[in-house]
Scaffold this motif. Structure first.
Motif, PDB file in Angstrom:
ATOM      1  N   GLY A   1      25.069  45.901  42.135  1.00  9.82           N
ATOM      2  CA  GLY A   1      25.225  46.840  40.859  1.00  9.82           C
ATOM      3  C   GLY A   1      26.656  47.064  40.013  1.00  9.82           C
ATOM      4  N   GLY A   2      27.563  46.786  40.955  1.00 16.28           N
ATOM      5  CA  GLY A   2      28.857  47.207  40.516  1.00 16.28           C
ATOM      6  C   GLY A   2      29.370  46.128  39.458  1.00 16.28           C
ATOM      7  N   SER A   3      30.438  46.018  39.275  1.00 20.20           N
ATOM      8  CA  SER A   3      31.153  45.093  38.297  1.00 20.20           C
ATOM      9  C   SER A   3      32.659  44.720  38.822  1.00 20.20           C
ATOM     10  CB  SER A   3      31.366  45.833  36.900  1.00 20.20           C
ATOM     11  OG  SER A   3      30.317  46.150  36.397  1.00 20.20           O
ATOM     12  N   LEU A   4      32.863  43.439  38.714  1.00 18.17           N
ATOM     13  CA  LEU A   4      34.566  42.993  38.861  1.00 18.17           C
ATOM     14  C   LEU A   4      34.832  42.140  37.532  1.00 18.17           C
ATOM     15  CD1 LEU A   4      34.260  41.830  42.661  1.00 18.17           C
ATOM     16  CD2 LEU A   4      35.616  43.508  41.643  1.00 18.17           C
ATOM     17  N   ARG A   5      36.179  42.034  37.223  1.00 20.60           N
ATOM     18  CA  ARG A   5      36.670  41.074  36.414  1.00 20.60           C
ATOM     19  C   ARG A   5      37.466  40.183  36.917  1.00 20.60           C
ATOM     20  NH1 ARG A   5      39.871  41.952  30.733  1.00 20.60           N
ATOM     21  NH2 ARG A   5      41.640  42.373  32.181  1.00 20.60           N
ATOM     22  N   LEU A   6      37.305  39.069  36.912  1.00 22.31           N
ATOM     23  CA  LEU A   6      38.275  37.857  37.393  1.00 22.31           C
ATOM     24  C   LEU A   6      39.156  37.529  36.392  1.00 22.31           C
ATOM     25  CD1 LEU A   6      35.738  35.657  39.570  1.00 22.31           C
ATOM     26  CD2 LEU A   6      36.898  37.857  40.240  1.00 22.31           C
ATOM     27  N   SER A   7      40.297  37.179  36.745  1.00 22.57           N
ATOM     28  CA  SER A   7      41.201  36.520  35.945  1.00 22.57           C
ATOM     29  C   SER A   7      41.751  34.894  36.232  1.00 22.57           C
ATOM     30  CB  SER A   7      42.591  37.412  35.680  1.00 22.57           C
ATOM     31  OG  SER A   7      42.079  38.617  35.018  1.00 22.57           O
ATOM     32  N   CYS A   8      41.789  34.294  35.221  1.00 20.34           N
ATOM     33  CA  CYS A   8      42.356  32.753  35.763  1.00 20.34           C
ATOM     34  C   CYS A   8      43.679  32.709  34.718  1.00 20.34           C
ATOM     35  CB  CYS A   8      41.330  31.767  35.346  1.00 20.34           C
ATOM     36  SG  CYS A   8      42.045  30.104  35.461  1.00 20.34           S
ATOM     37  N   ALA A   9      45.001  32.589  35.236  1.00 19.92           N
ATOM     38  CA  ALA A   9      45.976  32.461  34.459  1.00 19.92           C
ATOM     39  C   ALA A   9      46.436  30.824  34.659  1.00 19.92           C
ATOM     40  CB  ALA A   9      47.076  33.259  35.021  1.00 19.92           C
ATOM     41  N   ALA A  10      46.669  30.091  33.651  1.00 21.92           N
ATOM     42  CA  ALA A  10      46.903  28.830  33.510  1.00 21.92           C
ATOM     43  C   ALA A  10      48.284  28.616  32.944  1.00 21.92           C
ATOM     44  CB  ALA A  10      45.941  28.145  32.695  1.00 21.92           C
ATOM     45  N   SER A  11      48.905  27.482  33.681  1.00 22.77           N
ATOM     46  CA  SER A  11      50.076  27.220  32.990  1.00 22.77           C
ATOM     47  C   SER A  11      50.325  25.748  33.353  1.00 22.77           C
ATOM     48  CB  SER A  11      51.278  27.985  33.806  1.00 22.77           C
ATOM     49  OG  SER A  11      51.424  27.465  35.117  1.00 22.77           O
ATOM     50  N   GLY A  12      51.314  24.990  32.651  1.00 21.13           N
ATOM     51  CA  GLY A  12      51.692  23.552  32.844  1.00 21.13           C
ATOM     52  C   GLY A  12      50.720  22.488  32.198  1.00 21.13           C
ATOM     53  N   PHE A  13      49.881  23.015  31.115  1.00 23.06           N
ATOM     54  CA  PHE A  13      49.220  22.309  30.488  1.00 23.06           C
ATOM     55  C   PHE A  13      48.818  22.687  29.147  1.00 23.06           C
ATOM     56  CE2 PHE A  13      45.033  23.916  30.920  1.00 23.06           C
ATOM     57  CZ  PHE A  13      45.134  24.586  32.054  1.00 23.06           C
ATOM     58  N   THR A  14      48.448  22.051  28.221  1.00 18.83           N
ATOM     59  CA  THR A  14      48.188  22.589  26.598  1.00 18.83           C
ATOM     60  C   THR A  14      46.766  23.568  26.975  1.00 18.83           C
ATOM     61  OG1 THR A  14      49.611  20.889  25.608  1.00 18.83           O
ATOM     62  CG2 THR A  14      48.152  22.541  24.495  1.00 18.83           C
ATOM     63  N   PHE A  15      46.796  24.892  26.918  1.00 21.24           N
ATOM     64  CA  PHE A  15      45.882  25.709  27.373  1.00 21.24           C
ATOM     65  C   PHE A  15      44.639  25.492  26.042  1.00 21.24           C
ATOM     66  CE2 PHE A  15      43.822  29.169  29.307  1.00 21.24           C
ATOM     67  CZ  PHE A  15      43.132  29.792  28.218  1.00 21.24           C
TER      68      PHE A  15
END
Length: 122
Positions: free
Chosen positions: A15-29
């Protein structure tokens, strides 16, 4: 060097929540699609959600529709996965991946992060 770095996993009650992050580098996002995939113990990797960074179109697996939301913050080359109403069956290692087109299929992705563990307790 291409890098995708996930963060935000952890232990949460059902029932809870989480926020995942994905940090990208090295290519044209802006030229890529970013997807979230997950793999539970003993199961195959499955697509969870994907966003075309260049046009903002999003896709979701049926199992997470209405509970998860994917978004991108292009200025930070980061994609987020907001996960609400979590269930024990959401327990898995979550990976972010980048590919030329949005897809929920693993083979369509060129670059992968190392994953972050999400554990949902009942």
């Amino acid at each position: 060097e291409v890098q995708l770095v996930e963060s935000g996993g952890g232990l949460v009650q059902a029932g809870g929540s989480l926020r995942l992050s994905c940090a990208a580098s090295g290519f044209t996002f802006d030229d890529y699609a970013i997807g979230w995939f997950r793999q539970a113990p003993g199961k195959e990797r499955e697509g969870v959600s994907c966003i075309s960074v260049y046009d903002g179109i999003t896709y979701y697996a049926d199992s997470v529709k209405g509970r998860f939301n994917i978004s991108s913050e292009n200025a930070k080359n980061t994609v987020y996965l907001q996960m609400n109403s979590l269930k024990p069956e959401d327990t898995a290692v979550y990976y972010c991946a980048a590919g030329p087109v949005a897809t929920m299929m693993s083979y369509g992705m060129n670059y992968w992060g190392k994953g972050t563990l999400v554990t949902v307790s009942s």
